[in-house]
Design a protein around this motif. Structure first.
Motif, PDB file in Angstrom:
ATOM      1  N   LEU A  65     -16.682  -2.046   0.337  1.00  0.00           N
ATOM      2  CA  LEU A  65     -15.778  -1.786   1.325  1.00  0.00           C
ATOM      3  C   LEU A  65     -16.511  -1.835   2.737  1.00  0.00           C
ATOM      4  O   LEU A  65     -17.711  -1.068   2.824  1.00  0.00           O
ATOM      5  N   VAL A 100     -10.166  -2.900   7.666  1.00  0.00           N
ATOM      6  CA  VAL A 100     -10.629  -2.696   6.286  1.00  0.00           C
ATOM      7  C   VAL A 100     -10.895  -3.607   5.519  1.00  0.00           C
ATOM      8  O   VAL A 100      -9.648  -4.465   5.291  1.00  0.00           O
ATOM      9  N   SER A 101     -11.792  -3.995   4.719  1.00  0.00           N
ATOM     10  CA  SER A 101     -12.047  -5.153   3.881  1.00  0.00           C
ATOM     11  C   SER A 101     -11.093  -4.764   2.650  1.00  0.00           C
ATOM     12  O   SER A 101     -10.601  -3.970   2.509  1.00  0.00           O
ATOM     13  N   HIS A 102     -10.561  -6.042   2.158  1.00  0.00           N
ATOM     14  CA  HIS A 102      -9.732  -5.993   0.974  1.00  0.00           C
ATOM     15  C   HIS A 102      -9.780  -6.964   0.047  1.00  0.00           C
ATOM     16  O   HIS A 102     -10.329  -7.997   0.286  1.00  0.00           O
ATOM     17  N   VAL A 137      -8.375  -1.931  -2.297  1.00  0.00           N
ATOM     18  CA  VAL A 137      -7.427  -2.180  -1.139  1.00  0.00           C
ATOM     19  C   VAL A 137      -6.584  -3.348  -1.148  1.00  0.00           C
ATOM     20  O   VAL A 137      -7.145  -4.608  -1.415  1.00  0.00           O
ATOM     21  N   THR A 157      -5.365  -2.348   7.388  1.00  0.00           N
ATOM     22  CA  THR A 157      -5.447  -2.251   6.131  1.00  0.00           C
ATOM     23  C   THR A 157      -4.437  -2.453   5.092  1.00  0.00           C
ATOM     24  O   THR A 157      -3.291  -2.446   5.400  1.00  0.00           O
ATOM     25  N   VAL A 160      -3.859   1.172  -0.385  1.00  0.00           N
ATOM     26  CA  VAL A 160      -5.128   1.694  -0.996  1.00  0.00           C
ATOM     27  C   VAL A 160      -5.131   2.694  -2.378  1.00  0.00           C
ATOM     28  O   VAL A 160      -4.196   3.666  -2.311  1.00  0.00           O
TER      29      VAL A 160
END
Length: 448
Positions: A287, A351-353, A423, A435, A438
């Motif tokens: 993340l 936010v990395s996903h 995510v 994002t 989650v």
């Protein structure tokens, strides 16, 4: 409103000149340093309810925030009047406050050498030429589609269309003066479903710099109605410890709590559970949380921060590790660290996903709670303890079984951050925080 209104880019030279005059007046009255913020905005808001027009409102606001320094003493005052007499009185008031203030070694402007030199064009200004009559028509159309979606939609709690535009200018006695014009347009719908003696309320909305790119009224109305109807028959569940999936529009709140915990103000006041956590691994290694302030037309883009420093792209979390706090000039000095050009906040946190959408994350979760509503403010930022009233849907075998209400979800943010399983790719694009949904490995769900 049209693009010829006086709060567009054409207003910037006049506002910048006003800032320079205020700084000159502060110098004349004896301030050793000064900074001035000026904002002017205007907008149109309309709302309908039960197929009737409820409100049509125009607003126009102008404000001047003046902060002056006498050495290490600081005084601030504000005014909505722009005449010479009002400015002189406001400057005098700020100086009077500064004379009675205690000295603060962290007070003062950012270093002159750090002032922003080049301000990239971020394309934030897109006025929407919409009349009150057309705004009302869009709102009524949106609500009509909501009513037509399902016979159980019996009531409306307000559908609104709004358009706002404005200018902001900041300048200080180092010679920095910067400003930009921006727009914000929105369409929202709140509907109430009723069946078997139970009523449920839900909503949907869209927001954009460009009014023409807002979601279609038919889509937003139907989505609000479908969400309300899907909540009918909601009930509590027995207390248990299960995985919890936060829908993307609520997952933004988890990361806003993180930003609050690593913000300089809470850190130097020792009111954060992440005090001293720099360099720690707080999230899974995959993340990353990074700021991207220069995205054209994004809702939170900015070329300079509240201290006049140039914003820049950077990570706050890399490979799960906290690599930077969120600092302005003052909080950085209090902590003995340089500013991260975040006076006033973070601009576009990504936010990395992964590649799984919400449906795929439900499959991965198997059994647990999908949270689509949160209530209350149950967060202790000093300890990280988290407890919120929640609503959503119970999931078994990766499929939604029934709606849930009157439960509380609880955990500790340190544990919740560390236990993020995935995510989703269903990114929330209407927020400062981008994002997807989650999935958290486990939380306590307290119900009946």
């Amino acid at each position: 409103m049209s693009s010829t209104d006086i709060v567009g880019p054409q207003a910037l030279p006049e506002l910048q000149a006003k800032v320079e005059r205020i700084i000159a007046e502060a110098r004349r009255q004896g301030a050793t340093a000064s900074e001035v913020s000026v904002s002017v905005e205007q907008g149109l808001s309309t709302s309908v309810r039960q197929r009737e027009v409820e409100t049509v409102e125009f607003n126009r606001d102008e404000g001047f925030g003046i902060t002056l320094y006498l050495g290490q003493r600081k005084g601030s005052a504000s005014t909505s009047a722009s005449g010479d007499a009002a400015i002189q009185e406001t400057v005098a008031a700020a100086l009077a406050i500064a004379r009675h203030a205690s000295e603060d070694e962290a007070a003062g402007l950012a270093d002159a050498a750090l002032m922003a030199r080049e301000l990239p064009e971020l394309d934030l200004y897109h006025p929407w030429a919409i009349t009150p009559e057309r705004a009302i028509e869009l709102a009524l159309d949106c609500e009509a589609h909501a009513f037509d979606t399902d016979t159980r939609i019996r009531n409306a709690d307000g559908t609104s269309v709004s358009t706002h535009q404005g200018c902001r200018v900041y300048g200080n006695s180092h010679g920095f003066v910067g400003g930009y014009a921006s727009t914000r347009h929105s369409l929202s719908c709140v509907m109430i479903a009723e069946a078997d003696g139970q009523m449920q309320r839900d909503y949907w909305y869209d927001v954009n710099r460009q009014g023409e790119l807002l979601g279609a009224p038919a889509y937003i109305g139907r989505r609000a109605a479908e969400r309300a109807v899907s909540r009918l028959g909601a009930r509590p569940v027995p207390t248990c410890e299960v995985p919890v999936l936060f829908a993307a529009e609520l997952a933004t709140g988890l990361f806003s709590h993180f930003l609050a915990a690593v913000s300089g103000g809470n850190l130097y006041r020792k009111s954060s559970f992440l005090e001293g956590a720099l360099g720690e691994r707080l999230f899974p290694e995959w993340l990353t949380l990074d700021e991207r302030p220069h995205i054209p037309r994004a809702m939170a883009s900015a070329s300079f921060d509240g201290d006049g420093l140039a914003t820049y792209a950077k990570p706050f979390v890399a490979n799960g590790e906290l690599v930077s706090y969120v600092l302005g000039t003052y909080s950085g000095r209090k902590l003995g660290m340089p500013s991260t050009a975040n006076a006033g906040g973070v601009h576009n946190l990504f936010v990395s996903h992964g590649e799984e959408d919400q449906k795929a994350l439900l499959k991965r979760m198997g059994r647990g709670l999908l949270v689509t509503e949160l209530m209350g403010q149950g967060l202790n930022l000093v300890t990280g303890d988290y407890s919120r009233g929640a609503g959503g849907y119970w999931v078994e075998n990766g499929e939604i079984q029934f709606p849930v209400q009157e439960v509380t979800i609880a955990g500790n943010l340190r544990d919740m951050f560390r236990q993020i399983v995935a995510v989703g790719s269903d990114l929330e694009l209407r927020s400062n925080i981008r994002t997807g949904s989650v999935l958290i490995e486990k939380m306590t769900v307290a119900g009946s």
